[in-house]
Design an enzyme around this catalytic site. Structure first.
Site, PDB file in Angstrom:
ATOM      1  N   ARG A  98     -10.636 -11.327   1.098  1.00  0.00           N
ATOM      2  CA  ARG A  98     -11.528 -12.299   0.449  1.00  0.00           C
ATOM      3  C   ARG A  98     -10.921 -13.699   0.496  1.00  0.00           C
ATOM      4  O   ARG A  98     -11.637 -14.694   0.533  1.00  0.00           O
ATOM      5  CB  ARG A  98     -11.807 -11.847  -0.989  1.00  0.00           C
ATOM      6  CG  ARG A  98     -10.592 -11.777  -1.877  1.00  0.00           C
ATOM      7  CD  ARG A  98     -10.843 -10.973  -3.158  1.00  0.00           C
ATOM      8  NE  ARG A  98     -10.911  -9.536  -2.887  1.00  0.00           N
ATOM      9  CZ  ARG A  98     -11.147  -8.608  -3.816  1.00  0.00           C
ATOM     10  NH1 ARG A  98     -11.343  -8.965  -5.068  1.00  0.00           N
ATOM     11  NH2 ARG A  98     -11.187  -7.340  -3.494  1.00  0.00           N
ATOM     12  N   LYS A 108       0.833  -1.199   0.000  1.00  0.00           N
ATOM     13  CA  LYS A 108       0.000   0.000   0.000  1.00  0.00           C
ATOM     14  C   LYS A 108       0.868   1.250   0.000  1.00  0.00           C
ATOM     15  O   LYS A 108       1.994   1.230   0.507  1.00  0.00           O
ATOM     16  CB  LYS A 108      -0.867   0.017   1.265  1.00  0.00           C
ATOM     17  CG  LYS A 108      -1.996  -1.003   1.251  1.00  0.00           C
ATOM     18  CD  LYS A 108      -2.859  -0.885   2.484  1.00  0.00           C
ATOM     19  CE  LYS A 108      -4.001  -1.886   2.459  1.00  0.00           C
ATOM     20  NZ  LYS A 108      -4.953  -1.666   1.364  1.00  0.00           N
TER      21      LYS A 108
HETATM   22  N1  BES Z   1      -8.228  -3.770   3.886  1.00  0.00           N
HETATM   23  C1  BES Z   1      -8.361  -3.320   2.559  1.00  0.00           C
HETATM   24  C2  BES Z   1      -9.649  -2.543   2.304  1.00  0.00           C
HETATM   25  C3  BES Z   1      -9.836  -1.255   3.056  1.00  0.00           C
HETATM   26  C4  BES Z   1      -9.653  -0.051   2.419  1.00  0.00           C
HETATM   27  C5  BES Z   1     -10.274  -1.266   4.358  1.00  0.00           C
HETATM   28  C6  BES Z   1      -9.865   1.136   3.097  1.00  0.00           C
HETATM   29  C7  BES Z   1     -10.482  -0.102   5.047  1.00  0.00           C
HETATM   30  C8  BES Z   1     -10.288   1.097   4.417  1.00  0.00           C
HETATM   31  C9  BES Z   1      -8.357  -4.506   1.602  1.00  0.00           C
HETATM   32  O1  BES Z   1      -7.633  -5.606   1.997  1.00  0.00           O
HETATM   33  C10 BES Z   1      -7.760  -4.031   0.322  1.00  0.00           C
HETATM   34  O2  BES Z   1      -6.635  -3.642   0.352  1.00  0.00           O
HETATM   35  N2  BES Z   1      -8.538  -4.039  -0.741  1.00  0.00           N
HETATM   36  C11 BES Z   1      -8.081  -3.607  -2.006  1.00  0.00           C
HETATM   37  C12 BES Z   1      -8.526  -4.643  -3.000  1.00  0.00           C
HETATM   38  C13 BES Z   1      -7.999  -4.408  -4.384  1.00  0.00           C
HETATM   39  C14 BES Z   1      -6.524  -4.701  -4.422  1.00  0.00           C
HETATM   40  C15 BES Z   1      -8.758  -5.309  -5.310  1.00  0.00           C
HETATM   41  C16 BES Z   1      -8.734  -2.277  -2.308  1.00  0.00           C
HETATM   42  O3  BES Z   1      -9.920  -2.109  -2.093  1.00  0.00           O
HETATM   43  O4  BES Z   1      -8.019  -1.373  -2.760  1.00  0.00           O
HETATM   44 ZN    ZN Z   2      -5.592  -5.555   1.488  1.00  0.00          ZN
END
Ligand code: BES
Ligand code: ZN
Ligand code: ZN
Length: 479
Positions: free
Chosen positions: A333, A259
């Site tokens: 997921r 991230k």
């Molecule tokens: N934990 C994150 C989602 C999230 C985002 C939670 C903001 C709380 C606040 C999740 O694991 C994630 O990183 N999702 C990605 C998925 C993508 C790579 C398909 C996302 O939503 O960017």
């Molecule tokens: Zn994630």
């Protein structure tokens, strides 16, 4: 746990500092409680739209709140909660230890008023070197309301305790809450509130071949856990259990699909789904709801390291399905899928999963609403939406039309873990759907679970959103 306690009382202790709730168009009900001059002043000012009054007295000051009834019943209750929260600011300067809420309104307003006040009083002080100095003075809210019962007040009190546990868990940083620590908390809570908890450790997770959970944990020096909660009272109304599943990523770096640093601290909240499940168990068990529930919580961090799962890797899940991992940041997921497969062995009536799953849900609905999706009956969906309005933990349904699943097809494995650039909360749902063969709903709480700025009684940081919703739904479900 440190928190405000709600207590039901039958008569007014005249020396108490009291908040009197009254209907704006029936201020005559206030006459017995006010001095002649106070009453005259109030009547004069209330015609000019004033709704908040403070009458300082040497022994037990009086606050008056006037309410106009909103035709929208849900909004009306919420306005009462918000009024309860709003008075916190005024009370802070007086350092009262106890206050009494006296309701003279036609409706039962003391309970939601106290709910907003209590929820808004939450503080997360444990990491200050001198936490006690930060604690607010107010310890007890006494409720005097002929339209409320003692049982209702106690129920609310226990529900608030559950919400506070969920908030504490979500606010707790990774440095103090890793996978084993979260599993330990669930065990401790089970002992305290009366539900059983079995913790699967790494060896058992390996022998079960929970390939999803193990793949995400692969880079970590800290082992994963899989918590199985069960609350099964003898008077349970349901024949087969309702299963609650919660995403327990104690910290999400994104893995090798790392991230950006902006907002990364936020990712301590990635076990928000797990915290909702634990909170719902605390609320259900402490209030002895006649319902059989099982909780499944896959727990791990999502770290980087030389052992880390790599974009492009293919993994074999607990269900036997193979997944092409296109993005290691779509880890939620993957661990949820193993838990959803595990749920099958209980032949559940209904499975509800909670997860801080996608940024797409945050972008679409912000922190105001939780989007949900799934195949459960219209009746279940109607009931959950009623609970959403009742608790003002509002829901918005999004569809799982089959066209959304097209993007999840892999050319080298059964499914991939990444959809296209749009409708990310739905493509995530399509991935989960692949592992489900029972009535099911998925709640993406990424937006509301944790917020930088508080809003009303949803204090800054963890909101605990989902616990009041679940409690209301489960109560409805078994009544
Ligand atoms: N934990 C994150 C989602 C999230 C985002 C939670 C903001 C709380 C606040 C999740 O694991 C994630 O990183 N999702 C990605 C998925 C993508 C790579 C398909 C996302 O939503 O960017
Ligand atoms: Zn994630
Ligand atoms: Zn995540």
């Amino acid at each position: 746990m440190k928190r405000i306690k709600l207590a039901y009382i039958h008569t007014r202790q005249s020396l108490d500092n009291t908040i009197i709730l009254a209907d704006k168009d029936q201020t005559a009900t206030l006459e017995p409680y006010l001095e002649v001059s106070e009453f005259a002043f109030l009547n004069q000012m209330s015609t000019r739209d004033s709704t908040n009054f403070f009458f300082p007295r040497a022994e037990g000051s009086v606050f008056v709140r006037l309410f106009k009834t909103d035709k929208d019943e849900y909004a009306d209750v919420e306005a009462t909660r918000l009024a309860g929260n709003a008075i916190l600011g005024e009370l802070a300067q007086y350092k009262f230890e106890s206050i009494t809420i006296l309701n003279t309104c036609e409706k039962n307003r003391a309970l939601p008023f106290a709910e907003g006040l209590a929820l808004g009083s939450y503080q997360f002080n444990r990491h200050f070197s001198k936490p006690d100095e930060k604690d607010a003075a107010l310890k007890t809210i006494q409720i005097l309301d002929p339209s409320a019962t003692e049982a209702e007040v106690q129920e609310m009190d226990r529900l608030i305790e559950a919400v506070f546990h969920t908030r504490d868990l979500v606010n707790e940083p990774f440095s103090h809450l890793n996978a084993p620590q979260l599993a330990d908390f669930a065990e401790k809570a089970g002992k305290e509130y009366g539900f059983s908890v079995e913790t699967l450790e790494e060896e058992q997770i390996r022998s079960l071949k929970m390939g999803g959970l193990l793949a995400i944990n692969q880079a970590s020096h800290i082992p994963p856990r899989f918590s199985v909660l069960e609350y099964k009272p003898v008077n349970a109304k349901n024949e087969k259990p309702v299963v609650l599943v919660g995403k327990g990523v104690v910290y999400d770096t994104g893995g090798l699909s790392i991230k950006p640093s902006e907002g990364m601290d936020y990712m301590k909240c990635d076990m928000g789904g797990a915290a909702v499940v634990i909170g719902a168990f605390i609320a259900a068990a402490s209030n002895q709801l006649p319902i059989h529930i099982i909780g499944l919580i896959p727990i791990t961090d999502n770290l980087v390291g030389r052992e880390a799962i790599t974009p492009g890797d293919v993994i074999t899940m607990y269900s036997g399905a193979t997944v092409e991992v296109m993005n290691t940041d779509a880890e939620g997921r993957i661990i949820l899928a193993d838990a959803l497969h595990y749920a099958k062995k209980f032949h559940p009536e209904l499975v509800l999963d909670f997860a801080t799953l996608t940024g797409a849900a945050v972008r679409a609905f912000g922190s105001i609403a939780t989007c949900y999706m799934g195949n459960a009956s219209i009746e279940v969906r109607k009931n959950i939406e009623v609970s959403g309005m009742q608790t003002y933990e509002r829901l918005i349904e999004v569809p799982l039309w089959k066209e959304y699943g097209e993007e999840m097809k892999s050319t080298i494995a059964d499914i991939k873990n990444l959809g296209g650039v749009s409708a990310g909360m739905i493509t995530a749902g399509k991935f989960l759907e692949h592992f489900v063969d029972y009535p099911w709903l998925h709640f993406d709480i990424a937006g509301p679970a944790y917020v930088r700025a508080g809003s009303g009684y949803r204090t800054k940081g963890a909101s605990g959103m989902g616990v009041r919703l679940m409690y209301d739904f489960l109560k409805r479900y078994c009544s």
